[in-house]
Design a protein around this motif. Structure first.
Motif, PDB file in Angstrom:
ATOM      1  N   ARG A 144       0.866  -1.185   0.000  1.00  0.00           N
ATOM      2  CA  ARG A 144       0.000   0.000   0.000  1.00  0.00           C
ATOM      3  C   ARG A 144       0.895   1.224   0.000  1.00  0.00           C
ATOM      4  O   ARG A 144       1.880   1.291   0.754  1.00  0.00           O
ATOM      5  CB  ARG A 144      -0.900   0.021   1.234  1.00  0.00           C
ATOM      6  CG  ARG A 144      -1.585   1.367   1.418  1.00  0.00           C
ATOM      7  CD  ARG A 144      -2.679   1.332   2.440  1.00  0.00           C
ATOM      8  NE  ARG A 144      -3.815   0.569   1.960  1.00  0.00           N
ATOM      9  CZ  ARG A 144      -4.992   0.534   2.581  1.00  0.00           C
ATOM     10  NH1 ARG A 144      -5.174   1.215   3.684  1.00  0.00           N
ATOM     11  NH2 ARG A 144      -5.988  -0.190   2.093  1.00  0.00           N
ATOM     12  N   HIS A 201      -7.750  -0.101  -5.773  1.00  0.00           N
ATOM     13  CA  HIS A 201      -7.714  -0.973  -4.581  1.00  0.00           C
ATOM     14  C   HIS A 201      -8.411  -2.272  -5.004  1.00  0.00           C
ATOM     15  O   HIS A 201      -9.557  -2.530  -4.649  1.00  0.00           O
ATOM     16  CB  HIS A 201      -8.447  -0.279  -3.435  1.00  0.00           C
ATOM     17  CG  HIS A 201      -8.239  -0.899  -2.080  1.00  0.00           C
ATOM     18  ND1 HIS A 201      -7.604  -2.120  -1.895  1.00  0.00           N
ATOM     19  CD2 HIS A 201      -8.581  -0.466  -0.840  1.00  0.00           C
ATOM     20  CE1 HIS A 201      -7.579  -2.382  -0.598  1.00  0.00           C
ATOM     21  NE2 HIS A 201      -8.161  -1.401   0.063  1.00  0.00           N
ATOM     22  N   ARG A 221      -9.967   5.400  -4.327  1.00  0.00           N
ATOM     23  CA  ARG A 221      -9.480   4.289  -5.150  1.00  0.00           C
ATOM     24  C   ARG A 221     -10.493   3.142  -5.140  1.00  0.00           C
ATOM     25  O   ARG A 221     -10.564   2.355  -6.068  1.00  0.00           O
ATOM     26  CB  ARG A 221      -8.132   3.812  -4.618  1.00  0.00           C
ATOM     27  CG  ARG A 221      -8.134   3.494  -3.124  1.00  0.00           C
ATOM     28  CD  ARG A 221      -6.721   3.426  -2.599  1.00  0.00           C
ATOM     29  NE  ARG A 221      -6.649   3.232  -1.164  1.00  0.00           N
ATOM     30  CZ  ARG A 221      -5.629   3.639  -0.412  1.00  0.00           C
ATOM     31  NH1 ARG A 221      -4.616   4.276  -0.958  1.00  0.00           N
ATOM     32  NH2 ARG A 221      -5.607   3.417   0.877  1.00  0.00           N
ATOM     33  N   VAL A 222     -11.303   3.071  -4.062  1.00  0.00           N
ATOM     34  CA  VAL A 222     -12.322   2.019  -3.973  1.00  0.00           C
ATOM     35  C   VAL A 222     -13.381   2.246  -5.051  1.00  0.00           C
ATOM     36  O   VAL A 222     -13.781   1.307  -5.754  1.00  0.00           O
ATOM     37  CB  VAL A 222     -12.964   2.013  -2.566  1.00  0.00           C
ATOM     38  CG1 VAL A 222     -14.115   1.031  -2.503  1.00  0.00           C
ATOM     39  CG2 VAL A 222     -11.926   1.679  -1.500  1.00  0.00           C
ATOM     40  N   ARG A 242     -16.091   6.795   2.369  1.00  0.00           N
ATOM     41  CA  ARG A 242     -15.589   7.667   3.426  1.00  0.00           C
ATOM     42  C   ARG A 242     -15.168   9.007   2.835  1.00  0.00           C
ATOM     43  O   ARG A 242     -14.571   9.054   1.747  1.00  0.00           O
ATOM     44  CB  ARG A 242     -14.359   6.993   4.070  1.00  0.00           C
ATOM     45  CG  ARG A 242     -13.727   7.764   5.201  1.00  0.00           C
ATOM     46  CD  ARG A 242     -12.614   6.928   5.826  1.00  0.00           C
ATOM     47  NE  ARG A 242     -11.477   6.746   4.933  1.00  0.00           N
ATOM     48  CZ  ARG A 242     -10.426   7.553   4.866  1.00  0.00           C
ATOM     49  NH1 ARG A 242     -10.374   8.628   5.633  1.00  0.00           N
ATOM     50  NH2 ARG A 242      -9.427   7.306   4.049  1.00  0.00           N
ATOM     51  N   PRO A 289     -16.556   0.603   2.696  1.00  0.00           N
ATOM     52  CA  PRO A 289     -15.260  -0.089   2.769  1.00  0.00           C
ATOM     53  C   PRO A 289     -14.562   0.091   4.106  1.00  0.00           C
ATOM     54  O   PRO A 289     -13.611  -0.635   4.416  1.00  0.00           O
ATOM     55  CB  PRO A 289     -14.441   0.567   1.648  1.00  0.00           C
ATOM     56  CG  PRO A 289     -15.048   1.922   1.482  1.00  0.00           C
ATOM     57  CD  PRO A 289     -16.508   1.774   1.807  1.00  0.00           C
ATOM     58  N   GLY A 290     -15.027   1.042   4.930  1.00  0.00           N
ATOM     59  CA  GLY A 290     -14.360   1.350   6.187  1.00  0.00           C
ATOM     60  C   GLY A 290     -13.038   2.076   5.925  1.00  0.00           C
ATOM     61  O   GLY A 290     -12.482   1.972   4.840  1.00  0.00           O
ATOM     62  N   PRO A 291     -12.564   2.826   6.876  1.00  0.00           N
ATOM     63  CA  PRO A 291     -13.207   3.125   8.140  1.00  0.00           C
ATOM     64  C   PRO A 291     -14.357   4.119   7.970  1.00  0.00           C
ATOM     65  O   PRO A 291     -14.273   5.005   7.114  1.00  0.00           O
ATOM     66  CB  PRO A 291     -12.073   3.745   8.977  1.00  0.00           C
ATOM     67  CG  PRO A 291     -11.115   4.313   7.971  1.00  0.00           C
ATOM     68  CD  PRO A 291     -11.219   3.461   6.751  1.00  0.00           C
TER      69      PRO A 291
HETATM   70  N1  ASP Z   1      -9.996   1.472   3.402  1.00  0.00           N
HETATM   71  C1  ASP Z   1     -10.265   1.972   2.065  1.00  0.00           C
HETATM   72  C2  ASP Z   1      -8.982   2.388   1.385  1.00  0.00           C
HETATM   73  O1  ASP Z   1      -7.914   2.167   1.906  1.00  0.00           O
HETATM   74  C3  ASP Z   1     -11.288   3.029   2.053  1.00  0.00           C
HETATM   75  C4  ASP Z   1     -10.945   4.277   2.813  1.00  0.00           C
HETATM   76  O2  ASP Z   1      -9.866   4.407   3.389  1.00  0.00           O
HETATM   77  O3  ASP Z   1     -11.799   5.158   2.799  1.00  0.00           O
HETATM   78  O4  ASP Z   1      -9.038   2.969   0.322  1.00  0.00           O
END
Ligand code: ASP
Length: 322
Positions: free
Chosen positions: A110, A138, A171-172, A225, A265-267
């Motif tokens: 990452r 992602h 990215r999600v 988020r 997708p969290g958080p």
């Molecule tokens: N956990 C997800 C990401 O790493 C979503 C987010 O952080 O909002 O992209």
């Protein structure tokens, strides 16, 4: 088992076919049961090494890659960037070549810069999995989302999916939209104009700036988020204003289909993009997404480190207690 998976790396949904995705999801189905057994381990990747290299914060992704590797009996090493030579100025290239000299089979990475996993993938001999690169992709999140949707809805094809919120920095959203479009889903994105990337219309998604028409008839409501760490300047008047116009509460959720599911997708920023009663309500599959994450990451590690090298016992292995 549908098709095959013939990629050296998993860097993005871009470049995957629907057949690749189905193969990965079917493999994940086989591994899903492993995590629900009293003994949550199979010998599939015994003797293989996975290095988690996370330059950005993570709870779900890093933990589930670690559990996925361990449940496959791989040796998993978590490299904490904060405690590494990166802090002494080592370049990404040197860090990766150093790790490569220790003979890992997979590096899970990452990074805050879009394209960083692609950069190292072209320079390393081992497989690389992108665990989120900047605002780009992602892929394992999109795969676990697809896995969760397919379990809840019984299919992936032809669904209407509303992706709500900070699309510009997500990215999600990008990986999910690419994947869902492979299955002929109608993908709607809804956000204030300042949180939509330029030219998004040309990617085949439907664009809305109000929640009600975007949610109307949706099978899946995916909430994003607000990426406070990537918001530059005043893209939003205030979080309270955002919550009022784009937050998902019970009243807004009623605009979607009666059997719609809610994903995140969290958080989560409770009380900002999602109301607590919805996040914890009967339509929420947020924790199913987390559980799916382990199975999907087991599948990804297996397809890149096990099957690719002609070792392991294919999809039969998950069924054997170990
Ligand atoms: N956990 C997800 C990401 O790493 C979503 C987010 O952080 O909002 O992209």
């Amino acid at each position: 088992m549908s098709g095959g998976f013939h990629h050296r790396h998993l860097l993005g949904v871009e470049g995957l076919t629907a057949t690749d995705v189905l193969h990965l999801l079917d493999t994940a189905e086989a591994f899903f049961a492993v995590s629900r057994r009293p003994v949550r381990k199979v010998p599939t990747l015994r003797g293989k090494t996975v290095i988690n290299l996370f330059y950005e914060a993570s709870t779900r992704t890093r933990t589930s890659f670690e559990l996925a590797g361990k449940r496959l009996s791989a040796d998993v090493v978590n490299m904490s960037v904060a405690a590494s030579s990166v802090k002494k100025g080592e370049t990404l290239y040197d860090t990766c070549k150093t790790l490569e000299a220790m003979q890992p089979d997979v590096v899970v990475m990452r990074h805050g810069a879009s394209g960083a996993p692609h950069f190292i993938a072209s320079r390393l001999r081992c497989a690389v999995i992108n665990a989120g690169d900047g605002m780009h992709e992602h892929p394992t999140q999109a795969l676990l989302d697809a896995f969760t949707i397919r379990r809840a809805k019984g299919r992936l094809d032809g669904l209407t999916v509303a992706i709500c919120g900070d699309v510009a920095h997500s990215r999600v959203a990008r990986s999910d939209a690419l994947l869902l479009r492979l299955f002929g889903c109608t993908v709607r994105v809804v956000a204030p104009r300042t949180l939509l990337p330029d030219g998004i219309e040309s990617t085949g998604v439907e664009v809305y700036d109000r929640l009600e028409p975007a949610l109307d008839g949706a099978d899946v409501v995916m909430v994003l988020r607000i990426q406070r760490e990537r918001l530059e300047g005043a893209l939003l008047p205030s979080l309270r204003e955002y919550a009022r116009t784009f937050g998902l509460g019970p009243r807004q959720l009623a605009w979607a289909k009666p059997d719609a599911i809610v994903m995140h997708p969290g958080p989560m920023n409770r009380g900002v993009e999602i109301d607590t009663t919805v996040a914890d309500g009967p339509k929420s599959v947020v924790l199913d997404q987390v559980e799916a994450g382990v199975a999907v990451r087991m599948a990804a590690l297996y397809l890149l480190a096990g099957e690719r090298r002609g070792e392991g016992d294919g999809v039969h292995e998950p069924a054997s207690e170990g």
